[in-house]
Design a protein around this motif. Sequence first.
Motif, PDB file in Angstrom:
ATOM      1  N   LEU A  21      97.906  98.007   3.363  1.00 43.40           N
ATOM      2  CA  LEU A  21      96.629  98.624   3.318  1.00 43.40           C
ATOM      3  C   LEU A  21      96.709  99.767   2.567  1.00 43.40           C
ATOM      4  N   ARG A  22      95.652 100.504   2.291  1.00 43.66           N
ATOM      5  CA  ARG A  22      95.644 101.905   1.817  1.00 43.66           C
ATOM      6  C   ARG A  22      94.380 102.595   2.287  1.00 43.66           C
ATOM      7  N   PRO A  23      94.467 103.973   2.311  1.00 43.29           N
ATOM      8  CA  PRO A  23      93.419 104.830   2.910  1.00 43.29           C
ATOM      9  C   PRO A  23      91.980 104.211   2.820  1.00 43.29           C
ATOM     10  N   GLY A  24      91.045 104.388   4.032  1.00 45.42           N
ATOM     11  CA  GLY A  24      90.016 103.555   3.846  1.00 45.42           C
ATOM     12  C   GLY A  24      90.043 102.177   4.344  1.00 45.42           C
ATOM     13  N   GLN A  25      90.913 101.518   4.191  1.00 44.17           N
ATOM     14  CA  GLN A  25      90.887 100.100   4.575  1.00 44.17           C
ATOM     15  C   GLN A  25      91.421  99.765   6.051  1.00 44.17           C
ATOM     16  N   GLU A  26      90.830  98.782   6.713  1.00 41.39           N
ATOM     17  CA  GLU A  26      91.240  98.669   8.061  1.00 41.39           C
ATOM     18  C   GLU A  26      91.130  96.985   8.184  1.00 41.39           C
ATOM     19  N   ILE A  27      91.574  96.654   9.456  1.00 41.65           N
ATOM     20  CA  ILE A  27      91.529  95.382   9.944  1.00 41.65           C
ATOM     21  C   ILE A  27      91.307  95.286  11.407  1.00 41.65           C
ATOM     22  N   HIS A  28      90.227  94.525  11.866  1.00 37.40           N
ATOM     23  CA  HIS A  28      89.836  94.381  13.418  1.00 37.40           C
ATOM     24  C   HIS A  28      89.413  93.040  13.462  1.00 37.40           C
ATOM     25  N   LEU A  29      90.288  92.329  14.340  1.00 36.36           N
ATOM     26  CA  LEU A  29      90.158  91.042  14.551  1.00 36.36           C
ATOM     27  C   LEU A  29      90.775  90.874  15.921  1.00 36.36           C
ATOM     28  N   GLU A  30      90.311  89.536  16.359  1.00 39.19           N
ATOM     29  CA  GLU A  30      90.768  88.878  17.699  1.00 39.19           C
ATOM     30  C   GLU A  30      91.261  87.387  17.405  1.00 39.19           C
ATOM     31  N   MET A  31      92.320  87.419  18.249  1.00 37.92           N
ATOM     32  CA  MET A  31      92.902  85.720  17.819  1.00 37.92           C
ATOM     33  C   MET A  31      93.158  85.168  19.186  1.00 37.92           C
ATOM     34  N   HIS A  32      92.902  83.914  19.172  1.00 39.76           N
ATOM     35  CA  HIS A  32      93.230  82.955  20.271  1.00 39.76           C
ATOM     36  C   HIS A  32      94.339  81.818  19.993  1.00 39.76           C
ATOM     37  N   ALA A  33      95.425  81.965  20.933  1.00 40.64           N
ATOM     38  CA  ALA A  33      96.380  81.089  20.636  1.00 40.64           C
ATOM     39  C   ALA A  33      96.358  79.943  21.673  1.00 40.64           C
ATOM     40  N   VAL A  34      96.713  78.756  21.160  1.00 36.47           N
ATOM     41  CA  VAL A  34      96.752  77.820  22.179  1.00 36.47           C
ATOM     42  C   VAL A  34      98.066  76.858  21.942  1.00 36.47           C
ATOM     43  N   LYS A  35      98.331  76.109  23.099  1.00 36.22           N
ATOM     44  CA  LYS A  35      99.551  75.030  22.915  1.00 36.22           C
ATOM     45  C   LYS A  35      99.471  73.762  22.107  1.00 36.22           C
ATOM     46  N   SER A  36     100.171  73.237  21.300  1.00 35.84           N
ATOM     47  CA  SER A  36      99.886  72.041  20.631  1.00 35.84           C
ATOM     48  C   SER A  36     101.329  71.656  19.862  1.00 35.84           C
ATOM     49  N   ILE A  37     101.349  70.720  19.177  1.00 30.98           N
ATOM     50  CA  ILE A  37     102.423  70.202  18.551  1.00 30.98           C
ATOM     51  C   ILE A  37     102.729  70.102  16.843  1.00 30.98           C
ATOM     52  N   GLY A  38     103.743  69.983  16.423  1.00 33.90           N
ATOM     53  CA  GLY A  38     103.833  69.919  15.056  1.00 33.90           C
ATOM     54  C   GLY A  38     103.029  68.714  14.232  1.00 33.90           C
ATOM     55  N   ARG A  39     102.881  67.888  15.040  1.00 33.43           N
ATOM     56  CA  ARG A  39     102.054  66.697  14.219  1.00 33.43           C
ATOM     57  C   ARG A  39     100.598  67.264  14.053  1.00 33.43           C
ATOM     58  N   ASP A  40      99.999  68.133  14.720  1.00 28.57           N
ATOM     59  CA  ASP A  40      98.852  68.458  14.789  1.00 28.57           C
ATOM     60  C   ASP A  40      98.665  69.782  13.428  1.00 28.57           C
ATOM     61  N   HIS A  41     100.144  70.563  13.296  1.00 30.64           N
ATOM     62  CA  HIS A  41      99.884  71.495  12.247  1.00 30.64           C
ATOM     63  C   HIS A  41     101.368  72.149  12.124  1.00 30.64           C
ATOM     64  N   THR A  42     101.804  72.484  11.069  1.00 26.70           N
ATOM     65  CA  THR A  42     103.221  72.756  10.827  1.00 26.70           C
ATOM     66  C   THR A  42     103.578  74.104  11.674  1.00 26.70           C
ATOM     67  N   LYS A  43     102.368  74.853  11.986  1.00 31.15           N
ATOM     68  CA  LYS A  43     102.648  76.193  12.789  1.00 31.15           C
ATOM     69  C   LYS A  43     103.017  76.031  13.857  1.00 31.15           C
ATOM     70  N   PHE A  44     102.841  74.734  14.615  1.00 29.67           N
ATOM     71  CA  PHE A  44     103.217  74.402  16.117  1.00 29.67           C
ATOM     72  C   PHE A  44     104.868  73.993  15.915  1.00 29.67           C
ATOM     73  N   SER A  45     105.532  73.755  14.933  1.00 30.34           N
ATOM     74  CA  SER A  45     106.782  73.107  14.962  1.00 30.34           C
ATOM     75  C   SER A  45     107.652  74.262  15.310  1.00 30.34           C
ATOM     76  N   PRO A  46     108.767  73.828  16.297  1.00 29.00           N
ATOM     77  CA  PRO A  46     109.646  74.967  16.679  1.00 29.00           C
ATOM     78  C   PRO A  46     110.805  75.032  15.877  1.00 29.00           C
ATOM     79  N   VAL A  47     111.122  74.457  14.876  1.00 30.66           N
ATOM     80  CA  VAL A  47     112.502  74.124  13.963  1.00 30.66           C
ATOM     81  C   VAL A  47     112.025  74.811  12.632  1.00 30.66           C
ATOM     82  N   ALA A  48     112.981  75.558  12.089  1.00 30.89           N
ATOM     83  CA  ALA A  48     112.927  75.990  10.664  1.00 30.89           C
ATOM     84  C   ALA A  48     113.436  74.532   9.659  1.00 30.89           C
TER      85      ALA A  48
END
Length: 398
Positions: free
Chosen positions: A218-245
Amino acid sequence: MADITSRRLVKLYKEHISDVSSTDYPGVYPGEDNSWDLEDFKEVSQKFICMDDQRANSGILQHLKIDFQYVTDERIEFDLVGVDASIANAFRRILIAEVPTIAIERVYVYNNTSVINDEVLSHRLGLVPLHINPRIMDDAPTDYQTNSTDRNTIVFTLDVECTNRSNVKAGETDPEKLYVNSNVFAESIVWVPQGEQGSLFASDPPRAVNPKILLAKLRPGQEIHLEMHAVKSIGRDHTKFSPVATATYRLMPHIQLLKSGDRYDEANRRVEKLEMRNQEMAEKFRDAFGEGVIEVKKERGKYFVKVKDPRRDNVTRRVLELPEFEDMVKLGRVRDWFIFSVESVGQYPAPELLPVSVSVLRGKIRNLKADVERLKREWEGSVDANRLERERDVDMEG
């Protein structure tokens, strides 16, 4: 390694590989009956289905002959011995795609004036590994608008704004010294307890695994305001749920030293250490392998080479290309000895990943057993119904 029989080896030669499997009947050995047997199947299955997790996990680990070689919170390396590739690959695929974790699934952007588009920023946030114990959370709701609760959803916020710092030296060019929040890191993700989560996670609050993951600049005058909801799932649904590198395995290298003699009488030519003509030849033999694989020893003025650590070999077959070592060594890989290497992303300590994957496999077997028993009951019911129908027809004829 001395008890490795020829039938367990995939043999490596200078320009080809042999004994991978039979093309007609894979896995069959002469004089051996490999036909499916119900009692054998019950015995093996029972090792996976026990009354409690502790007994089950310990029983399976013992049955599979798992030997841990390297263990830290980030990475484990272990040997899986005495199984075929289907079992090894089952564990690998479970580790990658079926061990549940918690990740950010929905992002509600209230204001984002950074140079990163909303969808790109949301994607980056979803890939941030979260330190949350998934065992105490329920699976993701099917309808998140009406079924989200404090047992299946964890809420985070990200509220940052870039401003100028005061009392900056003239000529300063470092953004970190010029501005506040010039870099937005994962440590800025703040957990907002919902319902009973405050007491549930009191000792170990949800947070990013690595607080220094860069999310945006960011630079002066820029901002980020958001809300996030986290849920439980598995890597077969999406790679972000995979526990291994990474979750990989390779076959254990096998190096057999052979003294000179009848090439057709290999059994009598096998030796634990091989004598070389001089030090130069011994060192050349050693250097043909990976570092630490071969050891050079001097005994009574003579130089010998000995296999020190075959697991460190990368099986380049370089030694087979050197004419002075022709017919002095045989290379192979043990077909039922798998060297696993598993790196954790951070949701689980690496040593916990294998027991969790075993539990997942047990669940699959329980489900299969239940389905088979259901089909058996349905079949027996249909047989009984047909028998009653035939008996009724006989009575009518009488």
